[in-house]
Design an enzyme around this catalytic site. Structure first.
Site: not given
Ligand code: G3P
Ligand code: CA
Length: 296
Positions: A39, A81
Site C-alpha cells: 500500500h 496521497h
Molecule cells: O488501495 C486502497 C486504499 O489505498 C484506499 O484508501 O486512503 O489509502 O488511498 P487510501
Molecule cells: Ca490509495
C-alpha cells in the site's frame, strides 16, 4: 454456495491457512493465499508513494504496489496521497505563504523541489514526490505490478484520459501489462466507468463497500470491488464474487488496509482475492502459513 465461499468457510472454521481460490489475480502471483499489495509501496518501511517505497517492496519480494495519482497546477500527474502536500513533504518550510498547500495549486517544478522523505526518517532525506511517469518506470524496472488509484477524481476533470495517456506512453497498455500487471481503481464510480469506457482492456477496481443490489450495474465496468477490510463479511465477499465482471471473470475483492497478521488471516478466511497492506512481508507470511510475528 459459490465454490470459493465453500473453501473460505472451511478455512475460517479450521482457523488454518487459506486454501487458495482460483482467480485471475491469484494466478498472477502463482502462490497460495490472497495477492499481497504494498500500500503506497511498502509504506511501513519507507516514505509512502516514493520510489524508495517501490524499491522496498521489491526488496521484500512483493510483486504488487498500490499508489495514488493526482495532478499539478500545470497538468503533470504525480504520485501522492493527500490533497495537500503538507503531511508528507517540507512544503510549509519551502513555501510558507501557500497554505493550504494543495497539490493542484503547485507546479510540477515546485513540487520537484520538495523533500518527501525527511518526515519519515533521516535515511530518506531528499526523496521526491515522483511523477507518474517516474513511478511506472520504477515499477517496470522491478518487473512489478501496479494497482493505480486515481485519487479525488472530482478535483481533476479529465484525469482518467491523462492517466491512460501516461500509461500508454510508458508501454503499460500493451496486452502483457493489461492482462495481468495493471489495475486502475478509484473511489469515484464515474471515474472507474470512464477508465473502462476509454480503455476497455484495462482492469478496473471500485473502492468502497457498495450495496449488493448495486453490483449488477457496477459489474458492467469494474473487475474488482475493493472495500475496507473492517466492512467485510464472508457473505459479502462471496456475493461480490458471484458476479461476472467486464472481462468475463468473477469480480474480485481486494481488501485494505490490513497490517496485523490476525486481521490478515481473518480477512483471507473470507476468501478475498487480495490484501492491501503497509506491511506486505508480515501479511504475506501470515496468509501463507509462515511465522512472521510469533502468532502463527
Ligand atoms: O488501495 C486502497 C486504499 O489505498 C484506499 O484508501 O486512503 O489509502 O488511498 P487510501
Ligand atoms: Ca490509495
Amino acid at each position: 454456495m459459490h465454490a470459493r465461499a465453500v473453501a473460505a468457510t472451511t478455512t475460517a472454521l479450521l482457523g488454518a491457512a487459506l486454501l487458495a481460490p482460483a482467480s485471475l489475480a491469484q494466478a498472477s502471483h502463482g502462490g497460495p493465499g490472497p495477492v499481497v499489495v504494498a500500500h503506497r509501496g511498502a509504506s511501513a518501511y519507507a516514505p509512502e508513494n516514493t520510489l524508495a517505497a517501490v524499491d522496498k517492496a521489491a526488496e521484500l519480494g512483493i510483486d504488487w504496489v498500490e499508489n495514488d495519482v493526482q495532478r499539478t497546477k500545470d497538468g503533470e500527474l504525480v504520485v501522492i496521497h493527500d490533497e495537500s502536500l503538507r503531511r508528507t513533504t517540507d512544503v510549509e518550510e519551502v513555501f510558507p505563504d501557500r497554505a493550504p498547500w494543495n497539490v493542484k495549486d503547485f507546479t510540477a517544478a515546485e513540487i520537484a523541489r520538495l523533500d518527501a522523505g525527511s518526515w519519515f526518517g533521516a535515511a530518506y532525506a531528499g526523496a521526491r514526490v515522483p511523477t507518474l511517469e517516474q513511478y511506472v518506470g520504477r515499477v517496470e524496472r522491478h518487473h512489478q505490478k501496479l494497482l493505480l488509484e486515481i485519487k479525488s477524481p472530482e478535483l481533476y476533470p479529465g484525469i482518467e484520459r491523462e492517466t491512460l495517456k501516461v500509461l500508454g506512453n510508458e508501454g503499460w497498455l500493451d496486452r502483457r501489462h493489461v492482462s495481468g500487471r495493471l489495475v486502475v481503481q478509484s473511489f469515484g464510480v464515474d471515474c472507474v466507468r470512464t477508465v473502462h469506457e476509454l480503455k476497455p482492456a484495462v482492469r478496473t477496481g471500485l473502492l468502497g463497500t457498495p450495496r449488493v443490489s448495486d453490483l449488477p450495474a457496477y459489474a458492467e465496468f469494474t473487475d474488482q470491488i475493493n472495500p475496507s477490510y473492517d466492512s467485510l463479511s464472508l457473505g459479502y465477499v462471496s456475493a461480490v464474487q458471484a458476479f461476472t465482471g467486464p472481462h468475463g471473470r468473477p469480480l474480485e475483492v481486494f481488501a485494505w488496509t490490513v497490517d496485523e497478521a490476525a486481521d490478515a488471516r481473518l480477512t483471507a478466511g473470507y476468501g478475498v482475492d487480495g490484501i492491501i497492506t503497509n506491511r506486505p512481508d508480515v501479511i504475506r507470511d501470515a496468509t501463507r502459513g509462515e511465522a512472521s510475528d510469533g502468532e502463527v
